[in-house]
Design an enzyme around this catalytic site. Sequence first.
Site, PDB file in Angstrom:
ATOM      1  N   CYS A  73      -5.694   0.573  -1.722  1.00 33.49           N
ATOM      2  CA  CYS A  73      -6.269  -0.854  -0.763  1.00 33.49           C
ATOM      3  C   CYS A  73      -6.217  -2.138  -1.680  1.00 33.49           C
ATOM      4  CB  CYS A  73      -7.645  -0.917  -0.263  1.00 33.49           C
ATOM      5  SG  CYS A  73      -8.802  -0.506  -1.962  1.00 33.49           S
ATOM      6  N   HIS A  79      -6.250   1.418  -7.427  1.00 28.41           N
ATOM      7  CA  HIS A  79      -6.285   1.880  -5.576  1.00 28.41           C
ATOM      8  C   HIS A  79      -5.352   1.018  -4.728  1.00 28.41           C
ATOM      9  CE1 HIS A  79     -11.400   1.941  -6.062  1.00 28.41           C
ATOM     10  NE2 HIS A  79     -10.163   2.399  -7.478  1.00 28.41           N
ATOM     11  N   CYS A  82     -11.826   6.592  -1.101  1.00 26.73           N
ATOM     12  CA  CYS A  82     -11.886   4.804  -1.269  1.00 26.73           C
ATOM     13  C   CYS A  82     -12.927   5.188   0.466  1.00 26.73           C
ATOM     14  CB  CYS A  82     -11.688   3.422  -1.013  1.00 26.73           C
ATOM     15  SG  CYS A  82     -11.657   2.138  -0.163  1.00 26.73           S
ATOM     16  N   GLU A  83     -13.284   5.264   0.168  1.00 28.77           N
ATOM     17  CA  GLU A  83     -14.771   4.516   1.835  1.00 28.77           C
ATOM     18  C   GLU A  83     -14.664   3.836   2.640  1.00 28.77           C
ATOM     19  OE1 GLU A  83     -19.091   5.341   1.076  1.00 28.77           O
ATOM     20  OE2 GLU A  83     -19.712   3.813   1.041  1.00 28.77           O
ATOM     21  N   HIS A  84     -14.242   2.611   1.843  1.00 32.03           N
ATOM     22  CA  HIS A  84     -14.440   1.451   2.836  1.00 32.03           C
ATOM     23  C   HIS A  84     -12.875   1.313   3.586  1.00 32.03           C
ATOM     24  CE1 HIS A  84     -16.394  -1.171  -0.029  1.00 32.03           C
ATOM     25  NE2 HIS A  84     -17.479   0.077   0.067  1.00 32.03           N
ATOM     26  N   HIS A  85     -11.615   2.318   2.951  1.00 32.34           N
ATOM     27  CA  HIS A  85     -10.305   1.712   3.822  1.00 32.34           C
ATOM     28  C   HIS A  85      -9.357   2.709   4.050  1.00 32.34           C
ATOM     29  CE1 HIS A  85     -11.236  -2.250   0.639  1.00 32.34           C
ATOM     30  NE2 HIS A  85     -10.858  -3.309   2.000  1.00 32.34           N
ATOM     31  N   GLN A 114     -15.755   3.981  -6.294  1.00 36.22           N
ATOM     32  CA  GLN A 114     -15.513   4.493  -7.096  1.00 36.22           C
ATOM     33  C   GLN A 114     -16.770   4.665  -8.394  1.00 36.22           C
ATOM     34  OE1 GLN A 114     -12.124   2.805  -9.852  1.00 36.22           O
ATOM     35  NE2 GLN A 114     -13.425   3.453 -11.332  1.00 36.22           N
TER      36      GLN A 114
HETATM   37 ZN   LIG Z   1     -10.489   0.072  -0.840  1.00 36.44          ZN
END
Ligand SMILES: [Zn+2]
Length: 124
Positions: A84, A82, A13-16, A54
Amino acid sequence: MVIVKNIELYSLCEHHLLPFTGTCHVGYLPTGKVIGLSKIARIVDMYARRLQIQEGLTQQVAEAIMEVTGALGVGVIIEARHMCMMMRGVEKQNSSMKTSVMLCSFRANQSTRNEFLNLVSSNI
Ligand SMILES: [Zn+2]
């Protein structure tokens, strides 16, 4: 209709910068050109290897299958868990996320979409 179910998926995941893992289901309505099962799995792998969310992955896989097959329509569903969500603040161990993208006939034609959804959810 051609459906490939339960393609394993590992991504980040690119956020976390944390992994998410799950399964991908792909369906398409061929116009004569049918591609191999392994090719579909390779397309999923190729996009999963990139950093993303996603929702974006689901869209990218659908568009790639569309482009490679020239199909009348494509449907992609991804269900993933996820890290995260599991290890950060909210700590939800059992939640999963489902995303779907329906292109062309899968979007426009309800019976096509239903056929896809029924076959994906059945165990036959
Ligand atoms: Zn994430």
